[in-house]
Write an enzyme that holds these catalytic residues in place. Structure first.
Site, PDB file in Angstrom:
ATOM      1  N   CYS A   1       0.996  -1.180  -0.019  1.00 31.82           N
ATOM      2  CA  CYS A   1       0.189  -0.212   0.015  1.00 31.82           C
ATOM      3  C   CYS A   1       0.961   1.165  -0.034  1.00 31.82           C
ATOM      4  O   CYS A   1       2.062   1.221  -0.692  1.00 31.82           O
ATOM      5  CB  CYS A   1      -0.867   0.039   1.201  1.00 31.82           C
ATOM      6  SG  CYS A   1      -0.009   0.040   2.706  1.00 31.82           S
ATOM      7  N   GLY A   2       0.492   2.257   0.521  1.00 32.38           N
ATOM      8  CA  GLY A   2       1.176   3.544   0.803  1.00 32.38           C
ATOM      9  C   GLY A   2       2.208   3.303   1.704  1.00 32.38           C
ATOM     10  O   GLY A   2       3.681   3.752   1.504  1.00 32.38           O
TER      11      GLY A   2
END
Length: 294
Positions: free
Chosen positions: A242-243
């Site tokens: 993800c981030g």
């Protein structure tokens, strides 16, 4: 009786009926992005499920890493959680203030350190409050308890491992960021980051496996359809990203519910891979060939 290790999810009804059990502990694992201007600890002290303690994702992290909230060494994790009264022989229920967002990251962290009796509260604090259930304010009160860390390396991946797997694709990588970030059409919220995704990775925004009305995880049949619709082969190993390694936990939780008990999380995620450097980057939808290494 809920099998925490297998099901990894409990309902608000179950928690209300069992919250006074002597071997049960409740944990608020809330996290907010820096640009949101919210302090999760302050929000916790204003309102939380009775008896809960606050797990600070940024504080319980590797102090020597320049990446956000990376897993701490075992001795640091043990020292931090034992002060929260979280330890061996306990069942732990994690929730967050959004519903299902950061709680799965904390769930995965406990599992990485060998604690299997841990589950996420389905719907989190929003569902709990919507149902008119009790809440309290103020700081947490806890009694120290021993925690024995047993790191499970099968649940963790780093940049070098993902680079090594780019050619043979022995593990599938699936990214939880929204599609515009994955495709590179939206700038990254962290300054100085490149846009795009890990070559060959798939994309399933974590919000698409959470019911946006009830903030509960989709049922297993619906989860299976969503993962398979993005091209994921559920018979093969999976790494979630993800981030910064938080919402990758939501995908890991969903896969766990489908029997993927050893889904790995790329801890650094895009905050590591997307930094200026020579890691290869693709843009466009999953499966497109628009790749660069700059």
């Amino acid at each position: 009786m809920v099998d925490f290790d297998r099901e990894a999810l409990v309902s608000t009804e179950w928690l209300a009926e069992n919250m006074k059990a002597p071997d049960l502990r409740i944990v608020d694992g809330s996290y907010y992005l820096p640009n949101e201007g919210l302090d999760p600890r302050r929000e916790f002290e204003a309102q939380h499920i009775p008896g809960a303690v606050f797990f600070d994702i940024d504080e319980i992290s590797d102090p020597d890493s320049d990446l956000p909230h990376m897993l701490p060494p075992p001795h640091i994790f043990s020292s931090k959680v034992r002060r929260l009264g979280l330890g061996d022989g306990l069942r732990i229920v994690i929730y967050d203030q959004r519903g299902i967002w950061s709680a799965p990251r904390v769930w995965w962290t406990f599992r990485y350190f060998g604690h299997q009796e841990v589950a996420v509260l389905d719907g989190g604090l929003p569902k709990w409050l919507h149902e008119g259930r009790a809440a309290e304010d103020g700081p947490a009160v806890s009694e120290e308890r021993h925690f024995t860390p047993r790191a499970n390396s099968f649940l963790l991946r780093d940049r070098q491992q993902l680079l090594a797997g780019l050619d043979d694709r022995r593990e599938q990588v699936i990214d939880a960021r929204r599609r515009t970030r994955f495709e590179g059409s939206e700038p990254e919220p962290r300054e100085g980051m490149r846009s795009g995704h890990i070559p060959g990775s798939l994309n399933l925004p974590f919000t698409e496996i959470v019911d946006q009305t009830s903030q509960t995880l989709l049922a297993p049949d619906a989860l299976r359809r969503r993962f398979e619709a993005e091209g994921l082969d559920l018979s093969r190993p999976v790494v979630t990203s993800c981030g910064s390694g938080v919402t990758a936990g939501v995908l890991a939780l969903g896969l766990h519910r489908l029997g993927h008990r050893e889904t790995a999380v790329y801890d650094g995620s895009w905050s590591d891979w997307g930094r200026p450097g020579d890691t290869p980057v693709e843009t466009g939808p999953a499966g497109s060939a628009d790749a660069s290494s700059g």
